[in-house]
Design an enzyme around this catalytic site. Structure first.
Site, mmCIF file in Angstrom:
data_model
loop_
_atom_site.group_PDB
_atom_site.id
_atom_site.type_symbol
_atom_site.label_atom_id
_atom_site.label_comp_id
_atom_site.label_asym_id
_atom_site.label_seq_id
_atom_site.Cartn_x
_atom_site.Cartn_y
_atom_site.Cartn_z
ATOM 1 N N GLY A 81 0.803 -1.219 0.000
ATOM 2 C CA GLY A 81 0.000 0.000 0.000
ATOM 3 C C GLY A 81 0.832 1.264 0.000
ATOM 4 O O GLY A 81 1.837 1.379 -0.699
ATOM 5 N N ASN A 94 3.818 5.151 9.137
ATOM 6 C CA ASN A 94 2.748 4.816 8.199
ATOM 7 C C ASN A 94 1.874 3.643 8.646
ATOM 8 O O ASN A 94 0.728 3.531 8.211
ATOM 9 C CB ASN A 94 3.388 4.501 6.834
ATOM 10 C CG ASN A 94 2.400 3.901 5.864
ATOM 11 O OD1 ASN A 94 1.566 4.594 5.297
ATOM 12 N ND2 ASN A 94 2.475 2.582 5.680
ATOM 13 N N TYR A 113 -10.932 4.508 14.335
ATOM 14 C CA TYR A 113 -9.954 4.990 13.346
ATOM 15 C C TYR A 113 -9.909 6.516 13.324
ATOM 16 O O TYR A 113 -8.835 7.121 13.339
ATOM 17 C CB TYR A 113 -10.341 4.427 11.979
ATOM 18 C CG TYR A 113 -9.411 4.783 10.839
ATOM 19 C CD1 TYR A 113 -8.271 4.034 10.598
ATOM 20 C CD2 TYR A 113 -9.710 5.838 9.978
ATOM 21 C CE1 TYR A 113 -7.431 4.329 9.526
ATOM 22 C CE2 TYR A 113 -8.874 6.147 8.910
ATOM 23 C CZ TYR A 113 -7.733 5.390 8.693
ATOM 24 O OH TYR A 113 -6.919 5.695 7.635
ATOM 25 N N LYS A 158 -6.678 8.813 14.303
ATOM 26 C CA LYS A 158 -6.072 9.728 13.326
ATOM 27 C C LYS A 158 -6.130 11.178 13.826
ATOM 28 O O LYS A 158 -5.221 11.974 13.571
ATOM 29 C CB LYS A 158 -6.767 9.596 11.970
ATOM 30 C CG LYS A 158 -6.504 8.255 11.259
ATOM 31 C CD LYS A 158 -5.023 7.941 11.127
ATOM 32 C CE LYS A 158 -4.757 6.829 10.116
ATOM 33 N NZ LYS A 158 -3.319 6.451 10.074
ATOM 34 N N ILE A 212 -7.406 6.213 -1.535
ATOM 35 C CA ILE A 212 -6.275 5.860 -2.386
ATOM 36 C C ILE A 212 -6.379 4.374 -2.739
ATOM 37 O O ILE A 212 -6.790 3.566 -1.898
ATOM 38 C CB ILE A 212 -4.935 6.139 -1.666
ATOM 39 C CG1 ILE A 212 -4.877 7.580 -1.124
ATOM 40 C CG2 ILE A 212 -3.754 5.854 -2.587
ATOM 41 C CD1 ILE A 212 -4.720 8.678 -2.148
ATOM 42 N N THR A 257 -5.358 1.251 -2.562
ATOM 43 C CA THR A 257 -4.459 0.414 -1.767
ATOM 44 C C THR A 257 -5.175 -0.876 -1.379
ATOM 45 O O THR A 257 -6.406 -0.969 -1.486
ATOM 46 C CB THR A 257 -4.053 1.123 -0.455
ATOM 47 O OG1 THR A 257 -5.249 1.355 0.320
ATOM 48 C CG2 THR A 257 -3.341 2.438 -0.721
ATOM 49 N N PRO A 258 -4.420 -1.885 -0.902
ATOM 50 C CA PRO A 258 -5.072 -3.121 -0.439
ATOM 51 C C PRO A 258 -6.149 -2.872 0.621
ATOM 52 O O PRO A 258 -7.180 -3.545 0.638
ATOM 53 C CB PRO A 258 -3.904 -3.928 0.134
ATOM 54 C CG PRO A 258 -2.727 -3.490 -0.677
ATOM 55 C CD PRO A 258 -2.954 -2.023 -0.943
#
Length: 252
Positions: free
Chosen positions: A18, A86, A151, A155, A186, A188-189
């Site tokens: 990712g 990350n 989440y 964040k 994005i 990504t996986p």
């Protein structure tokens, strides 16, 4: 012409896939020596092999392991110039569904992982004459997403902590800058799994993208590269949505 981060040493957590993988590739492309860490050592090693870097198994929740990783970076390279925090996870649960354990899991991976990274990287970065810390948040830190309460909380904490670290480094003349990125959707996986197509990557077109399109991992990696480079010397304590206007768009 030398690369934009030529001679710099970078550590990227969650670098096996990712966004993290894209960051590793882009930094290496522009001359950095990259240390790739991930909970999946096999995949991290594959990324490291592709760029002539080093890979280590790391669970960012483990404080002692952070100290070992930083010691390894010092042993291998004698310095650290770039830290990209990350590594992350996401579980889709609202405030009513989210268990205390899952809430704490997000806090441990995102918030404590970033805290440990900054805490233990700073002495080596200071000794190296300065550097750039780039923490990964999300547009979820700026907007209300009812389905990912843990989440968004994690964040949001990274967003605020980044500013505190930036001011600490500036007030003490460490030469270390600290900024936070807030990617939107994005390819990504993680997003593939959320979109109900796990493992199925869809190509992201070239050029300017329409509203609500998914971005490419390199769209984030290019910003990482800029913030990691000396070009960004005047940028610290700032937050950067990488979201194709998502945060600016009125919702009716």
């Amino acid at each position: 012409m030398s690369g934009r981060v030529e001679g710099k040493v970078a550590l990227v957590t969650g670098g096996a896939m990712g966004l993290g993988k894209a960051d590793c590739l882009r930094l290496a492309e522009e001359g950095a020596k990259v240390v790739v860490t991930d909970i999946d050592l096999g995949k991290a090693q594959a990324v490291a092999d592709a760029i002539g870097g080093h890979a280590f198994a790391q669970d960012v929740r483990d404080e002692a392991r952070w100290q070992e990783i930083i010691s390894e970076v010092e042993r291998l390279h004698g310095r650290l110039d770039i830290l990209v925090n990350n590594a992350g996870n996401v579980i889709f649960e609202s405030i009513e569904d989210c268990s205390a354990d899952n809430f704490r899991l997000h806090m441990a991976i995102h918030v404590e992982g970033t805290f440990f990274g900054c805490k233990y990287a700073l002495p080596l970065m200071k000794a190296s004459g300065g550097g750039s810390i780039i923490n990964m948040a999300s547009t979820a830190a700026l907007m209300g997403y009812g389905t990912i309460v843990a989440y968004t909380a994690a964040k949001g904490a990274i967003r605020a902590m980044t500013k505190s670290i930036a001011m600490h480094c500036q007030d003490n003349n460490y030469g270390v800058r600290c900024n936070v990125l807030m990617p939107g959707g994005i390819e990504t996986p993680m997003v593939q799994a959320v979109s109900g197509r796990p493992g199925k990557e869809e190509p992201v077109p070239e050029g300017v993208l329409p509203a609500m399109a998914l971005g490419a991992p390199r769209d984030v990696a290019n910003m990482i590269l800029y913030l990691a480079s000396d070009e960004a010397r005047f940028l610290t304590g700032n937050e950067y949505p990488i979201d194709n206007g998502l945060n600016a768009r009125p919702h009716h």
